[in-house]
Design an enzyme around this catalytic site. Sequence first.
Site, PDB file in Angstrom:
ATOM      1  N   ASN A  66      27.071  52.814 -46.722  1.00 12.89           N
ATOM      2  CA  ASN A  66      26.812  51.962 -45.476  1.00 12.89           C
ATOM      3  C   ASN A  66      26.795  50.092 -46.626  1.00 12.89           C
ATOM      4  OD1 ASN A  66      25.268  53.400 -43.904  1.00 12.89           O
ATOM      5  ND2 ASN A  66      23.553  53.364 -44.805  1.00 12.89           N
TER       6      ASN A  66
ATOM      7  N   LYS B 287      15.953  49.313 -35.948  1.00 16.91           N
ATOM      8  CA  LYS B 287      15.450  49.823 -37.444  1.00 16.91           C
ATOM      9  C   LYS B 287      13.805  49.099 -38.006  1.00 16.91           C
ATOM     10  CE  LYS B 287      18.130  51.640 -41.139  1.00 16.91           C
ATOM     11  NZ  LYS B 287      19.189  52.549 -41.315  1.00 16.91           N
TER      12      LYS B 287
ATOM     13  N   ARG C 101      12.910  52.194 -43.274  1.00 15.97           N
ATOM     14  CA  ARG C 101      13.262  51.915 -44.319  1.00 15.97           C
ATOM     15  C   ARG C 101      12.562  51.073 -45.354  1.00 15.97           C
ATOM     16  NH1 ARG C 101      18.801  48.946 -46.683  1.00 15.97           N
ATOM     17  NH2 ARG C 101      19.649  50.864 -45.665  1.00 15.97           N
TER      18      ARG C 101
ATOM     19  N   GLY D 117      27.468  64.314 -53.679  1.00 16.59           N
ATOM     20  CA  GLY D 117      27.746  66.207 -54.679  1.00 16.59           C
ATOM     21  C   GLY D 117      28.108  67.399 -53.214  1.00 16.59           C
TER      22      GLY D 117
ATOM     23  N   LYS E 232      27.274  51.491 -34.743  1.00 17.67           N
ATOM     24  CA  LYS E 232      27.433  53.563 -35.048  1.00 17.67           C
ATOM     25  C   LYS E 232      27.208  53.897 -33.724  1.00 17.67           C
ATOM     26  CE  LYS E 232      25.317  55.913 -38.558  1.00 17.67           C
ATOM     27  NZ  LYS E 232      24.901  55.724 -40.321  1.00 17.67           N
TER      28      LYS E 232
END
Length: 349
Positions: free
Chosen positions: A264, A81, A45, A189, A69
């Site tokens: 999330n 992460k 991130r 989408g 997860k």
Amino acid sequence: MATFEELLGLWDGEQVVIRRDRESGGWIFLCMHSTQLGPAAGGTRLKVYETAADGLRDAMRLSAGMTAKLAVADLGLGGGKAVLAVPAIPQGDDRRALLHRYGDMVESLGGSFITSSDIGTGEEDMDVIAEHTEHVFGRSQASGGAGDPGPFTAVGVVHGIKASVAHVHGSDDLTGRTVLVQGAGSVGGTVAELLGREGASVLVADVDEERAASVAAAAGGATVDASTALETECDVYAPCALGATLSSESIPTLRCRMVAGSANNQLAKAEDADLLSSAGILYAPDYVINAGGAIAINYLELNNRTQAEVDAALAKIGATLTEIYERADAEAISTAAAADALAASRLSS
Ligand code: NAD
């Protein structure tokens, strides 16, 4: 405000590697929450935080989420992460240099941490990181990667929506079922388009009204106002935009029977899962239903699996949710608690 020492003292993860990145004026926090099932895997991130401690807290929290997860997704991976907490989002040469310094950090861990993209980074950034380490995936197709994970995540979400509908109605037939897709981006989408093909009645809400209109048209559906979307009557509310839309304020206003989408951290607080159960709303735990991108990229880039194997693994998201729903019913617990119990059992076996 908590100090690094206080935050680290409270954390139940294995290791945090910190770089004071003087060149950018920022910090790099690389958190390995668990390597019990395999290398700690998780996104990178790139974000501006109010304080460095906020960046560390985010990386620690998100890496713990990745452990659960990836345990449920059964990929032989642990959770990690990384957060690149910068004073301003760098571009051009500065961005490349930052990603190279970060790539060196990842490389120094010898494969016990592997990474892909997250908020603020994309496939081009993974290509740049790959110039300094092989322990990166989610690269562009031009560089031999699997490309945008969004459409794979979307396929998993649609399997999850069908499993949810089947659990409530006894059949996964979406004909005539109304699904509200909030967020018409990379995941939403494709979710809308796939649902349209399955005969669902699709409603699309996006703050970008043009995008909502074109996605709704492709799905044969209609748009709804983004500001009042949650109060729209529908069978399934599919949050595919931002997190924390399920709270003690919003849950009483929901007019859906199921919540199943990619965003999330959908629950503002963990106990909001119980509010959903009490309201008779079936909740597909976010980290279970949104694992499709991680699964597909892992299969295609790290394990050289075939498209047929990817398809089967994405379909398994539906089966896993069914298992979680049955466990929640049998044990009279929330579906979120049942998902956590499944993750815990994988980690203890
Ligand atoms: P994206 O940026 O491509 O799309 C998000 C869309 O949501 C945009 O069109 C944006 O305009 C819209 N949006 C923002 N705020 C909104 C609001 N208040 N109401 C309605 N629409 C709003 O993002 P994405 O990659 O499609 O991801 C969507 C969500 O799914 C995010 O929460 C992401 O963390 C999560 N997720 C994505 C993946 C993936 O593979 N891309 C995997 C797991 C989880």
